[in-house]
Enzyme design. Structure first.
Site, PDB file in Angstrom:
ATOM      1  N   ASP A 114       0.854  -1.180   0.000  1.00 22.81           N
ATOM      2  CA  ASP A 114       0.000   0.000   0.000  1.00 22.81           C
ATOM      3  C   ASP A 114       0.894   1.235   0.000  1.00 22.81           C
ATOM      4  OD1 ASP A 114      -2.643   1.280   0.165  1.00 22.81           O
ATOM      5  OD2 ASP A 114      -1.928   1.986   2.114  1.00 22.81           O
ATOM      6  N   GLU A 171      -6.694  17.677   1.402  1.00 26.24           N
ATOM      7  CA  GLU A 171      -7.634  16.558   1.321  1.00 26.24           C
ATOM      8  C   GLU A 171      -6.935  15.224   1.587  1.00 26.24           C
ATOM      9  OE1 GLU A 171      -7.218  18.902  -0.861  1.00 26.24           O
ATOM     10  OE2 GLU A 171      -9.146  19.901  -1.232  1.00 26.24           O
ATOM     11  N   HIS A 196      -5.752   6.057   7.416  1.00 23.91           N
ATOM     12  CA  HIS A 196      -5.007   5.163   6.541  1.00 23.91           C
ATOM     13  C   HIS A 196      -3.527   5.225   6.896  1.00 23.91           C
ATOM     14  CE1 HIS A 196      -8.174   4.253   3.500  1.00 23.91           C
ATOM     15  NE2 HIS A 196      -8.682   5.363   4.004  1.00 23.91           N
ATOM     16  N   ASP A 219      -2.356  -0.802   6.543  1.00 28.70           N
ATOM     17  CA  ASP A 219      -3.276  -1.226   5.490  1.00 28.70           C
ATOM     18  C   ASP A 219      -2.758  -2.463   4.765  1.00 28.70           C
ATOM     19  OD1 ASP A 219      -4.917   0.823   6.171  1.00 28.70           O
ATOM     20  OD2 ASP A 219      -4.773   1.919   4.289  1.00 28.70           O
TER      21      ASP A 219
END
Length: 248
Positions: free
Chosen positions: A7, A52, A158, A163
């Site tokens: 990831d 974001e 995250h 992950d």
């Protein structure tokens, strides 16, 4: 078979807009078993992280300001992943970023030394696999954790290595079926099946077999039924039990 469940976290969503990788996590599996080898690295992207993106992964510009740049970790990363099958959720996203980073690196070095991914690794996209297995359903990593009873309660934001570890459990649960069952209930087998502990045997005390014998009336009804069969069919295989009748 060697697999690396991977990831990444990035500064934004599109490398074509100059976005870069800021975190990489990987977990090694060999023959579907955890080896204990992992790869984890924060990276200075040499650019600002979008607000974001920070809301998703929580990695700030200050957090990675003193981390190595991609060129400094590229060779070690390449040795870790080269020749393996990469297992990635929404693989085109991560592979696109890896290839972008390797193109930038090769351009700076003046020759194509590393990458692209597809020429040196096979790639398994667990998002594509999940959509094929569960069409019309939500197939985010969180949704798959819930579907396969994988504990991700510690996952608030995250994180690439976290992950990767969760995705490894999900992938093994998705693809294991009965072949992943651990008869010994070992820790390794337990992790491979997403928390199953193997077969639990029930210790039940033995009880004597109860034999119920027919009454005289039941024997008489039985003989009459055999006579009817002989009259209609000419023979009856139950005749072989005549000796048993005589022992009643």
């Amino acid at each position: 078979m060697r697999q690396i469940v991977m990831d990444t976290e990035t500064t934004g969503i599109d490398p074509r807009e100059g976005h870069r990788i800021i975190e990489i996590g990987g977990v090694e599996l060999i023959n579907r078993r955890f080896t204990g080898r992992t790869y984890h690295q924060y990276i200075n992207p040499e650019r600002e992280i979008e607000a974001e993106a920070i809301e998703i992964h929580g990695i700030t510009n200050q957090r990675v300001a003193n981390e190595p740049v991609f060129a400094q970790i590229a060779d070690e990363l390449w040795e870790f992943i080269r020749g393996a099958q990469l297992v990635i959720h929404n693989a085109p996203f991560d592979v696109g970023f890896f290839d972008h980073e390797f193109r930038l690196l090769n351009a700076a070095r003046g020759e194509p030394l590393l990458g692209p991914i597809a020429e040196h690794c096979s790639v398994l996209d667990t998002l594509k696999l999940a959509r094929e297995m569960h069409p019309g359903q939500r197939n985010s990593l969180d949704a798959l954790c819930k579907r396969y009873a994988i504990d991700n309660g510690h996952r608030v934001l995250h994180g690439a290595l976290l992950d990767s570890e969760i995705l490894a459990d999900v992938y093994l649960a998705m693809t294991g079926g009965q072949t992943a069952l651990s008869l010994a209930g070992s820790e390794e087998g337990s992790r491979e099946t997403g928390g199953a502990s193997g077969i639990r045997r029930i210790d039940r005390a033995a009880t004597p077999l109860v034999v119920l014998r027919p009454s005289d009336a039941e024997w008489e009804a039985h003989r009459q039924r055999l006579d009817q069969i002989r009259q209609s069919a000419g023979q009856c295989h139950w005749d072989a039990l005549g000796s048993a009748e005589n022992t009643h």
